[in-house]
Design a protein around this motif. Sequence first.
Motif, short mmCIF file in Angstrom:
data_model
loop_
_atom_site.label_atom_id
_atom_site.label_comp_id
_atom_site.label_asym_id
_atom_site.label_seq_id
_atom_site.Cartn_x
_atom_site.Cartn_y
_atom_site.Cartn_z
N GLN A 31 56.49 76.52 36.55
CA GLN A 31 56.59 75.07 36.48
C GLN A 31 57.77 74.61 35.64
O GLN A 31 58.27 73.50 35.82
CB GLN A 31 55.33 74.50 35.83
CG GLN A 31 54.04 74.77 36.58
CD GLN A 31 52.86 74.34 35.73
OE1 GLN A 31 52.55 74.97 34.71
NE2 GLN A 31 52.21 73.27 36.13
N TYR A 32 58.16 75.43 34.68
CA TYR A 32 59.19 75.04 33.73
C TYR A 32 60.37 75.98 33.90
O TYR A 32 60.22 77.20 33.95
CB TYR A 32 58.66 75.12 32.30
CG TYR A 32 57.45 74.25 32.08
CD1 TYR A 32 56.17 74.76 32.24
CD2 TYR A 32 57.59 72.92 31.73
CE1 TYR A 32 55.05 73.96 32.06
CE2 TYR A 32 56.48 72.11 31.55
CZ TYR A 32 55.22 72.64 31.73
OH TYR A 32 54.12 71.83 31.55
N TYR A 36 69.65 79.28 29.50
CA TYR A 36 70.11 79.61 28.15
C TYR A 36 71.52 80.16 28.23
O TYR A 36 71.91 80.82 29.20
CB TYR A 36 69.20 80.68 27.53
CG TYR A 36 67.85 80.18 27.07
CD1 TYR A 36 66.78 80.11 27.96
CD2 TYR A 36 67.64 79.79 25.75
CE1 TYR A 36 65.54 79.67 27.54
CE2 TYR A 36 66.39 79.34 25.33
CZ TYR A 36 65.36 79.29 26.23
OH TYR A 36 64.12 78.83 25.82
N PRO A 44 69.93 83.64 22.31
CA PRO A 44 70.05 82.66 23.41
C PRO A 44 69.91 81.24 22.87
O PRO A 44 69.07 80.95 22.03
CB PRO A 44 68.87 83.01 24.32
CG PRO A 44 68.47 84.40 23.94
CD PRO A 44 68.77 84.52 22.48
N LEU A 46 69.31 77.30 24.06
CA LEU A 46 68.79 76.50 25.17
C LEU A 46 69.81 75.46 25.60
O LEU A 46 70.27 74.65 24.80
CB LEU A 46 67.48 75.82 24.76
CG LEU A 46 66.80 74.99 25.83
CD1 LEU A 46 66.34 75.85 26.99
CD2 LEU A 46 65.61 74.24 25.23
N TYR A 49 66.56 72.21 30.29
CA TYR A 49 65.11 72.42 30.40
C TYR A 49 64.60 71.43 31.43
O TYR A 49 64.79 70.23 31.30
CB TYR A 49 64.51 72.16 29.03
CG TYR A 49 63.01 72.16 28.95
CD1 TYR A 49 62.29 70.97 28.96
CD2 TYR A 49 62.31 73.36 28.84
CE1 TYR A 49 60.92 70.98 28.86
CE2 TYR A 49 60.94 73.36 28.74
CZ TYR A 49 60.23 72.17 28.75
OH TYR A 49 58.87 72.19 28.66
N LEU A 88 71.63 82.81 31.11
CA LEU A 88 70.33 83.37 31.47
C LEU A 88 69.45 82.26 32.02
O LEU A 88 69.26 81.23 31.37
CB LEU A 88 69.65 83.98 30.25
CG LEU A 88 70.37 85.14 29.57
CD1 LEU A 88 70.04 85.19 28.10
CD2 LEU A 88 69.94 86.46 30.21
N ARG A 92 58.69 79.71 33.34
CA ARG A 92 57.34 80.04 32.91
C ARG A 92 56.35 79.07 33.51
O ARG A 92 56.72 78.02 34.04
CB ARG A 92 57.23 80.03 31.39
CG ARG A 92 57.52 78.70 30.74
CD ARG A 92 57.38 78.82 29.22
NE ARG A 92 57.93 77.69 28.51
CZ ARG A 92 57.28 76.56 28.26
NH1 ARG A 92 56.05 76.41 28.69
NH2 ARG A 92 57.85 75.58 27.61
N GLY A 94 53.00 76.97 32.22
CA GLY A 94 52.26 76.59 31.03
C GLY A 94 52.92 77.08 29.77
O GLY A 94 54.14 77.22 29.68
N ALA A 95 52.12 77.40 28.78
CA ALA A 95 52.63 77.84 27.47
C ALA A 95 52.76 79.35 27.42
O ALA A 95 52.62 79.95 26.38
CB ALA A 95 51.69 77.36 26.37
N GLN A 96 53.02 79.94 28.53
CA GLN A 96 53.05 81.38 28.60
C GLN A 96 54.46 81.92 28.42
O GLN A 96 55.40 81.20 28.15
CB GLN A 96 52.43 81.83 29.92
CG GLN A 96 50.97 81.43 30.03
CD GLN A 96 50.35 81.88 31.34
OE1 GLN A 96 50.89 82.73 32.03
NE2 GLN A 96 49.22 81.31 31.67
N LYS A 97 54.57 83.20 28.59
CA LYS A 97 55.83 83.89 28.36
C LYS A 97 56.92 83.38 29.30
O LYS A 97 56.67 82.98 30.42
CB LYS A 97 55.63 85.38 28.60
CG LYS A 97 55.22 85.69 30.03
CD LYS A 97 54.84 87.14 30.21
CE LYS A 97 54.44 87.42 31.65
NZ LYS A 97 53.95 88.79 31.84
N LEU A 98 58.14 83.44 28.78
CA LEU A 98 59.30 83.19 29.62
C LEU A 98 59.63 84.45 30.40
O LEU A 98 59.59 85.56 29.85
CB LEU A 98 60.50 82.82 28.75
CG LEU A 98 60.55 81.41 28.17
CD1 LEU A 98 61.68 81.30 27.15
CD2 LEU A 98 60.74 80.38 29.27
N PHE A 100 62.78 86.04 32.32
CA PHE A 100 64.22 85.85 32.37
C PHE A 100 64.85 86.56 33.56
O PHE A 100 64.37 87.60 34.01
CB PHE A 100 64.88 86.42 31.11
CG PHE A 100 64.77 85.55 29.91
CD1 PHE A 100 63.64 85.61 29.09
CD2 PHE A 100 65.77 84.67 29.58
CE1 PHE A 100 63.54 84.80 27.98
CE2 PHE A 100 65.69 83.85 28.46
CZ PHE A 100 64.56 83.92 27.66
N GLY A 101 65.93 85.98 34.04
CA GLY A 101 66.82 86.70 34.93
C GLY A 101 67.67 87.66 34.11
O GLY A 101 67.63 87.67 32.88
#
Lengths: 110, 116
Positions: A31-32, A36, A44, A46, A49, A88, A92, A94-98, A100-101
């Motif tokens: 969702q998000y 970076y 990194p 930001l 966003y 990069l 993610r 929700g509030a979960q892990k990012l 990355f590419g």
Amino acid sequence: QKEVEQDPGPLSVPEGAIVSLNCTYSNSAFQYFMWYRQYSRKGPELLMYTYSSGNKEDGRFTAQVDKSSKYISLFIRDSQPSDSATYLCAMRKGAQKLVFGQGTRLTINP
Amino acid sequence: NAGVMQNPRHLVRRRGQEARLRCSPMKGHSHVYWYRQLPEEGLKFMVYLQKENIIDESGMPKERFSAEFPKEGPSILRIQQVVRGDSAAYFCASSPPGQGGNTEAFFGQGTRLTVV
């Protein structure tokens, strides 16, 4: 198949060019979406966003998200040598892990 | 408002020693994430913590690695009996509490671990 795919480059363009950086992803739950910038041997930073689909502009930077195609982009206008860095994408749910590419190494040549 | 602070910036350990990496989140941030970056690669998630709780440790190796975020003090990533393959840059990120996760994560400058 990786959850997030990003062309590692390297990408080299002349100063003033428009740069297009892209990532594709496979998890429709994301969702998000973030971009970076990472300078050599630094953390990194930001840049952009975005929540869900759409465009977001900040100065010379524009982020686009197309959830239907599972594709995100970062455009840099009027590129400067100081933009030379690794970019990069990350995403993610929700509030979960990012997730990355791999990162794209960009060089802007004066 | 200081950013995310990590120390040490560089750490050299011999094989078999322990490595302790510290992360102080930004003021007001209660979520901490640890990531590992190998040369020429993106960041890989290791663990997500809130104060005194491990929320997601799905990226942590099953052995030798542990993490904590106590009520007081920094978050600690601990690697026991280090091996050469542990050499990497370890980054910490923090974010404030938020609803639905619509909060930005900010990264520290990283700790570069070298195992000799």
